[in-house]
Scaffold this active site. Structure first.
Site, mmCIF file in Angstrom:
data_model
loop_
_atom_site.group_PDB
_atom_site.id
_atom_site.type_symbol
_atom_site.label_atom_id
_atom_site.label_comp_id
_atom_site.label_asym_id
_atom_site.label_seq_id
_atom_site.Cartn_x
_atom_site.Cartn_y
_atom_site.Cartn_z
ATOM 1 N N ASP A 184 -9.016 23.365 -143.541
ATOM 2 C CA ASP A 184 -7.977 23.610 -144.531
ATOM 3 C C ASP A 184 -8.185 25.044 -145.023
ATOM 4 O O ASP A 184 -9.247 25.629 -144.801
ATOM 5 C CB ASP A 184 -8.141 22.602 -145.675
ATOM 6 C CG ASP A 184 -7.331 22.979 -146.878
ATOM 7 O OD1 ASP A 184 -6.112 23.164 -146.729
ATOM 8 O OD2 ASP A 184 -7.913 23.103 -147.978
ATOM 9 N N ASP B 171 -6.517 26.909 -148.397
ATOM 10 C CA ASP B 171 -6.609 27.185 -149.832
ATOM 11 C C ASP B 171 -7.596 26.250 -150.510
ATOM 12 O O ASP B 171 -7.467 25.036 -150.430
ATOM 13 C CB ASP B 171 -5.221 27.065 -150.469
ATOM 14 C CG ASP B 171 -4.284 28.122 -149.918
ATOM 15 O OD1 ASP B 171 -4.587 29.311 -150.096
ATOM 16 O OD2 ASP B 171 -3.279 27.766 -149.278
HETATM 17 C C1 XBP Z 1 -2.337 24.847 -150.286
HETATM 18 C C2 XBP Z 1 -0.990 24.682 -150.803
HETATM 19 C C3 XBP Z 1 -0.057 25.804 -150.760
HETATM 20 C C4 XBP Z 1 -0.428 26.984 -151.634
HETATM 21 C C5 XBP Z 1 0.741 27.915 -151.738
HETATM 22 O O1 XBP Z 1 -2.410 24.220 -149.046
HETATM 23 O O2 XBP Z 1 -0.622 23.613 -151.234
HETATM 24 O O3 XBP Z 1 1.173 25.343 -151.154
HETATM 25 O O4 XBP Z 1 -0.728 26.552 -152.933
HETATM 26 O O5 XBP Z 1 1.100 28.399 -150.507
HETATM 27 P P1 XBP Z 1 -3.756 24.021 -148.165
HETATM 28 P P2 XBP Z 1 2.627 28.681 -150.091
HETATM 29 O O6 XBP Z 1 -4.860 23.657 -149.101
HETATM 30 O O7 XBP Z 1 -3.329 22.920 -147.244
HETATM 31 O O8 XBP Z 1 -3.997 25.316 -147.416
HETATM 32 O O9 XBP Z 1 3.283 29.292 -151.289
HETATM 33 O O10 XBP Z 1 2.533 29.602 -148.922
HETATM 34 O O11 XBP Z 1 3.218 27.343 -149.753
#
Ligand code: XBP
Length: 253
Positions: free
Chosen positions: A10, A12
């Site tokens: 993953d 973020d």
């Molecule tokens: C993280 C998310 C994303 C980010 C924002 O996903 O939920 O929506 O917060 O990114 P993960 P975008 O942990 O699966 O990587 O604005 O590009 O959607």
């Protein structure tokens, strides 16, 4: 005996703590630029994180927190342009002040690459934003180590749906039993588990109180040889930091 063939990360919160200091700040800058008085503070953002995907999160906020809000254009269009601006700010934030990778991430990626274990990404964030993080925090050379990137709108249903992990597996051309997922949230864990993957969790401030019953191992971080992880739950097979040997033991058991 199953052999480990790939790690699926993953992004973020798992590779780096991008939510609080990256995405959240970029959303607020985009609101300001659009002349909106909205402010997502750290606590509110924690609640909004239940909705994966920036565009989906914006829609949820508008419909649930601002029922009176009206605009002169279709909501879809409004959200798209607000999100586009947020993406510009997010990249700028990363370029000007790269968000460091979490403990052990760079070491594990290097170890996997050197041992021909494939590397993949399964993220809810948009492809552009995933690439921005990889390029700024890992560098363009190392970001090429990721053979597969499954992200954002490539699938219809975002995490906790399994779709993004199933897409990553399909692109890797591997079965779930040959891969290990590394996640930081309950939604991510559900998605990976539904795709048949064993999952290791590295918790963070936003996710630490979530339910990780289905995880194979829950850690405070991947750790380093000189800075051990703390085991919150699960079997660490006497390892003190997360490496491929431990990943292999998890796959076997
Ligand atoms: C993280 C998310 C994303 C980010 C924002 O996903 O939920 O929506 O917060 O990114 P993960 P975008 O942990 O699966 O990587 O604005 O590009 O959607």
């Amino acid at each position: 005996m199953m052999t480990l063939k790939a790690l699926i990360f993953d992004v973020d919160g798992t590779l780096a703590q991008t939510e609080k200091h990256g995405h959240r700040v970029a959303f607020n800058l985009a609101f300001q630029k659009a002349g909106l008085s909205w402010q997502w503070d750290i606590d509110l953002y924690g609640d909004l994180l239940e909705i994966g995907g920036g565009k989906e999160r914006l829609r949820h906020y508008i419909t649930h927190y601002l029922p009176e809000f009206t605009i002169n254009e279709p909501l879809d269009q409004f959200i798209l342009s607000l999100h586009r601006q947020k993406t510009i700010y997010y990249r700028q934030l990363l370029v000007n002040n790269a968000i460091p990778l979490r403990l052990g991430v760079k070491r594990l990626i290097t170890e996997a690459y050197n041992q021909n274990i494939k590397l993949a990404i399964a993220s809810t964030a948009s492809l552009e934003n995933v690439k921005a993080l990889l390029d700024t925090s890992l560098g363009e050379e190392m970001s090429k180590y990721f053979e597969v990137i499954a992200a954002g709108d490539m699938v219809k249903n975002k995490k906790p749906a399994a779709d993004i992990y199933l897409l990553a597996l399909e692109k890797l051309n591997l079965s779930s039993g040959e891969c290990l997922a590394i996640e930081d949230t309950n939604q991510g864990l559900i998605a990976a588990t539904q795709a048949g993957l064993k999952t290791v969790i590295t918790i963070n401030d936003y996710s630490k109180n979530q339910n990780f019953d289905d995880a194979f191992l829950v850690l405070n971080s991947l750790g380093e040889p000189d800075l051990f992880f703390q085991v919150i739950k699960g079997n660490n097979y006497h390892h003190d930091y997360f490496n491929l040997e431990l990943a292999q033991k998890i796959i076997e058991n």
